[in-house]
Every structure is written in C-alpha cells, then in structure tokens.
Design a protein around this motif. Structure first.
Motif, short mmCIF file in Angstrom:
data_model
loop_
_atom_site.label_atom_id
_atom_site.label_comp_id
_atom_site.label_asym_id
_atom_site.label_seq_id
_atom_site.Cartn_x
_atom_site.Cartn_y
_atom_site.Cartn_z
N THR A 1 27.64 44.94 30.59
CA THR A 1 27.07 45.19 31.74
C THR A 1 25.47 44.93 31.37
O THR A 1 25.01 45.06 30.35
CB THR A 1 27.09 46.92 31.96
OG1 THR A 1 26.41 47.60 30.85
CG2 THR A 1 28.33 47.25 32.18
N SER B 1 21.57 48.92 34.00
CA SER B 1 22.96 49.18 35.13
C SER B 1 23.89 50.33 34.42
O SER B 1 24.05 50.25 33.11
CB SER B 1 23.44 48.03 35.67
OG SER B 1 24.34 47.34 34.46
N ALA C 1 30.73 50.93 35.53
CA ALA C 1 31.51 51.56 36.77
C ALA C 1 32.47 52.38 36.21
O ALA C 1 32.90 53.58 36.94
CB ALA C 1 32.12 50.31 37.62
N VAL C 2 33.04 52.08 35.09
CA VAL C 2 34.22 52.86 34.47
C VAL C 2 33.66 53.60 33.45
O VAL C 2 33.33 53.08 32.29
CB VAL C 2 35.15 51.84 33.97
CG1 VAL C 2 36.56 52.64 33.57
CG2 VAL C 2 35.68 50.89 35.18
N THR C 3 33.93 54.96 33.62
CA THR C 3 33.41 55.61 32.47
C THR C 3 34.54 56.48 31.78
O THR C 3 35.60 56.75 32.61
CB THR C 3 32.46 56.71 32.73
OG1 THR C 3 32.79 57.54 33.99
CG2 THR C 3 30.99 55.95 33.45
N ARG D 1 35.66 59.14 34.45
CA ARG D 1 36.31 58.60 35.85
C ARG D 1 37.70 58.30 35.43
O ARG D 1 38.52 58.49 36.22
CB ARG D 1 35.49 57.59 36.01
CG ARG D 1 34.36 57.83 36.99
CD ARG D 1 33.75 56.56 37.32
NE ARG D 1 32.45 57.06 37.92
CZ ARG D 1 31.89 56.89 39.45
NH1 ARG D 1 32.79 56.37 40.09
NH2 ARG D 1 30.87 57.42 39.63
N GLU E 1 28.77 62.01 38.40
CA GLU E 1 27.82 61.41 39.37
C GLU E 1 26.44 62.11 39.08
O GLU E 1 25.41 61.26 39.20
CB GLU E 1 28.23 62.03 40.82
CG GLU E 1 29.12 61.48 41.29
CD GLU E 1 28.82 59.70 41.59
OE1 GLU E 1 27.61 59.57 42.02
OE2 GLU E 1 29.65 58.83 41.10
N ARG F 1 24.93 60.07 36.25
CA ARG F 1 24.47 58.62 36.59
C ARG F 1 23.04 58.92 37.45
O ARG F 1 22.04 57.95 37.45
CB ARG F 1 25.41 58.32 37.60
CG ARG F 1 26.65 57.59 37.10
CD ARG F 1 27.63 57.28 38.25
NE ARG F 1 28.82 56.62 37.55
CZ ARG F 1 28.76 55.25 37.28
NH1 ARG F 1 27.89 54.60 37.86
NH2 ARG F 1 29.78 54.72 36.89
#
Length: 88
Positions: free
Chosen positions: A5, A9, A12-14, A17, A76, A79
């Motif tokens: 990445t 930034s 997207a995949v953690t 998740r 979230e 983030r």
C-alpha cells in the motif's frame, strides 16, 4: 505493480474485516450444510433435532452478527483515528 500500500494509505483488508466476514459466513455455511441436521434424533422436549437445531441458530446467528458489527465498528474507529493523525 506493487502489492504494497502507498505510504499514508490504510489497507482495505484488515484482520478485523476478515474476521467479521467469517462471523457472517459461519451461520450461512452451517445452514446450507443440510446433511448435518437432516435427522429426527436427538429430540429436545419432544421436538425433532431437525427443527430445534435450526431454531437454535436464530439467536446464535444474531450473536455472530453482533460480533461482526463490533469488529467493523472498532476497525472504522481505528481508521478514522489513523486518518486524523495522518492529516495533522
């Protein structure tokens, strides 16, 4: 193309998740695996296994859904905090 990445930034995949996705997938997979519960015994209070097993999964599915919600909510918030820290 690089699979890394870009600096600054967020991925997207953690792990949170992925775990949330698994929490949502477990009840679906269990209920689609019909051969695991197509039997009449053992009975619970006179109710055949086929019925009480499916009914048991209603609250269990709700627990898995709450777990996924909590995981996504925490992710979230993390983030949002990381974005705020990156902007300063």
């Amino acid at each position: 193309m690089s699979s890394e990445t870009p600096p600054g930034s967020l991925p997207a995949v953690t792990p949170a998740r992925v775990l949330a996705g698994l929490c949502l997938a477990v009840p679906v997979v269990v209920m689609l695996w019909v051969s695991s519960y197509t039997k009449a015994t053992p009975e619970l209070g006179g109710v055949p296994f086929f019925y009480w097993y499916q009914l048991m999964w209603v609250p269990v599915s709700a627990l898995f859904t709450v777990g996924a919600y909590v995981l996504i909510n925490r992710d979230e918030k993390a983030r949002k905090a990381a974005r705020a820290a990156g902007e300063q």
